[in-house]
Design an enzyme around this catalytic site. Structure first.
Site, PDB file in Angstrom:
ATOM      1  N   GLY A  84       0.845  -1.195   0.000  1.00 34.73           N
ATOM      2  CA  GLY A  84       0.000   0.000   0.000  1.00 34.73           C
ATOM      3  C   GLY A  84       0.876   1.239   0.000  1.00 34.73           C
ATOM      4  O   GLY A  84       2.095   1.160   0.222  1.00 34.73           O
ATOM      5  N   GLN A  86       1.234   3.439   2.115  1.00 36.04           N
ATOM      6  CA  GLN A  86       1.907   3.623   3.413  1.00 36.04           C
ATOM      7  C   GLN A  86       2.568   2.330   3.901  1.00 36.04           C
ATOM      8  O   GLN A  86       2.640   2.071   5.100  1.00 36.04           O
ATOM      9  CB  GLN A  86       0.911   4.135   4.449  1.00 36.04           C
ATOM     10  N   SER A  87       3.044   1.522   2.969  1.00 35.48           N
ATOM     11  CA  SER A  87       3.614   0.230   3.355  1.00 35.48           C
ATOM     12  C   SER A  87       4.936   0.371   4.111  1.00 35.48           C
ATOM     13  O   SER A  87       5.905   0.946   3.599  1.00 35.48           O
ATOM     14  CB  SER A  87       3.834  -0.598   2.087  1.00 35.48           C
ATOM     15  N   ASN A  88       4.989  -0.199   5.318  1.00 29.69           N
ATOM     16  CA  ASN A  88       6.258  -0.266   6.058  1.00 29.69           C
ATOM     17  C   ASN A  88       7.235  -1.197   5.349  1.00 29.69           C
ATOM     18  O   ASN A  88       8.444  -0.978   5.350  1.00 29.69           O
ATOM     19  CB  ASN A  88       6.014  -0.803   7.476  1.00 29.69           C
ATOM     20  N   ALA A  90       7.491  -1.734   2.142  1.00 28.98           N
ATOM     21  CA  ALA A  90       8.104  -1.064   0.989  1.00 28.98           C
ATOM     22  C   ALA A  90       9.211  -0.113   1.459  1.00 28.98           C
ATOM     23  O   ALA A  90      10.313  -0.087   0.898  1.00 28.98           O
ATOM     24  CB  ALA A  90       7.033  -0.311   0.199  1.00 28.98           C
TER      25      ALA A  90
END
Ligand SMILES: Cc1ncc(COP(=O)(O)O)c(C=O)c1O
Length: 339
Positions: A84, A86-88, A90
């Site tokens: 997403g 706001q992916s941690n 990524a």
């Protein structure tokens, strides 16, 4: 208590290539002020994986040690992954790839309904850019197509799926389970339960696989799901435990009831705040001065508080909560303003 040889090169774990991100063990400490605030005789300990010293910390760095290790062993030039906006996962991939001298490309989707500037521009997405990652607004399929473009240029890209929760990624938390066992021996504690947030299930699966592979039967791992209902997360976790165990040289057989998933904190859906999460984030901030994130550890911590209040554990029990980090708090400024 068993004595675990943490650096035994002959263990199955150490046969897998690793790209180190950790400087030794992350601390475990007792949350005594929180215990007093809750009026509980349960001993609450915190495993500080939020303090992992690369890229803002968090659980994703442990998975990255093995995922990047594998990518480097395969001579990959680029690390492509998805998540997403706001992916941690990524963001951690971007940071770890930068450190390994690889390029990172992130294929991010609008997983949550928030469209305000905080959500779209702050938190992880801000950091992705800082770590030099190329961000695409596209799903996993586009990452796979991009990997083929790399191949046409005679370069190699490795594509890592949701949350880095492949059996290779799970090895990071199998390793963490061994670390916890060594620390409980050092500290003279016998943990009864380990509590963790679960999304793509790799953290839970890795911890459980690590305990099973170490023949530890008396520590329960409980996850609070923030992504989906318990049956789906449970199936995913069981499959990952089996595959991770096989990587550890184990048959992969284990009693399926060992996978304990609680979806009571999920709320409306993934990424949507709940009043109990907000209360949990404030409680830990105001008792221990520590930060939880609103998407994962905040909801899981709400589950821990609820379980303590409903007497899940007897007085004197020792519970370890894994602080899995997360850089989404500032991205949720607008969303949390009215809570
Ligand atoms: C901060 C944080 N905690 C917990 C989790 C859950 O980990 P897993 O996806 O391995 O279940 C995630 C996953 O994104 C996370 O970012």
């Amino acid at each position: 208590m068993k004595d675990f040889a943490m650096h035994d090169e002959s263990t199955a774990l150490n046969r897998h290539p690793q790209f180190p991100s950790l400087n030794g063990f992350t601390p475990i400490h007792r949350a005594a002020a929180l215990e007093r605030f809750l009026g509980t005789d349960v001993r609450i300990y915190l495993k500080r994986d939020d303090l992992i010293g690369v890229g803002g910390g968090g659980n994703k760095l442990r998975k990255r040690e093995f995922l990047l290790g594998e990518a480097l062993a395969q001579n990959c030039d680029a690390f492509l992954t998805t998540g997403g906006i706001q992916s941690n996962h990524a963001r951690a991939s971007a940071a770890a790839a930068a450190r390994a001298g690889m390029s990172a490309e992130l294929f991010l989707t609008q997983a949550v309904r928030f469209r305000d500037d905080d959500y779209q521009l702050n938190g992880n997405i801000l950091l992705d850019d800082l770590f030099g990652a190329k961000v695409h607004e596209d799903p996993l399929l586009a990452a796979q197509n991009r990997a083929q473009e790399y191949a046409r240029l005679c370069l190699r890209a490795c594509v890592v799926g949701l949350g880095g929760s492949s059996p290779t990624g799970c090895l990071g938390y199998a390793s963490c389970a061994r670390e916890i066992l060594a620390q409980q021996a050092q500290l003279g504690i016998d943990f009864d339960s380990i509590v963790v947030a679960s999304g793509s299930a790799g953290t839970h699966a890795g911890l459980l696989a690590g305990l099973i592979a170490s023949d530890v039967d008396n520590i329960e791992v409980i996850d609070f799901s923030v992504l989906a209902r318990a049956p789906a997360i449970g199936d995913n976790t069981r499959a990952l435990v089996t595959e991770t165990l096989k990587r550890l040289g184990h048959s992969g057989d284990f009693p399926s009831e060992k996978v304990v998933v609680d979806d009571s904190q999920l709320g409306e859906s993934y990424g949507i705040p709940t009043p109990m999460m907000m209360d949990a984030v404030r409680t830990l901030a105001r008792t221990e001065g520590l930060l939880l994130d609103p998407v994962y550890s905040g909801k899981a911590f709400a589950g821990l508080i609820e379980a303590i209040r409903s007497w899940k554990w007897a007085p004197g029990a020792s519970v370890l909560f894994v602080m899995t980090g997360g850089a989404q708090l500032f991205a949720y400024r607008t969303a949390l303003a009215c809570m």
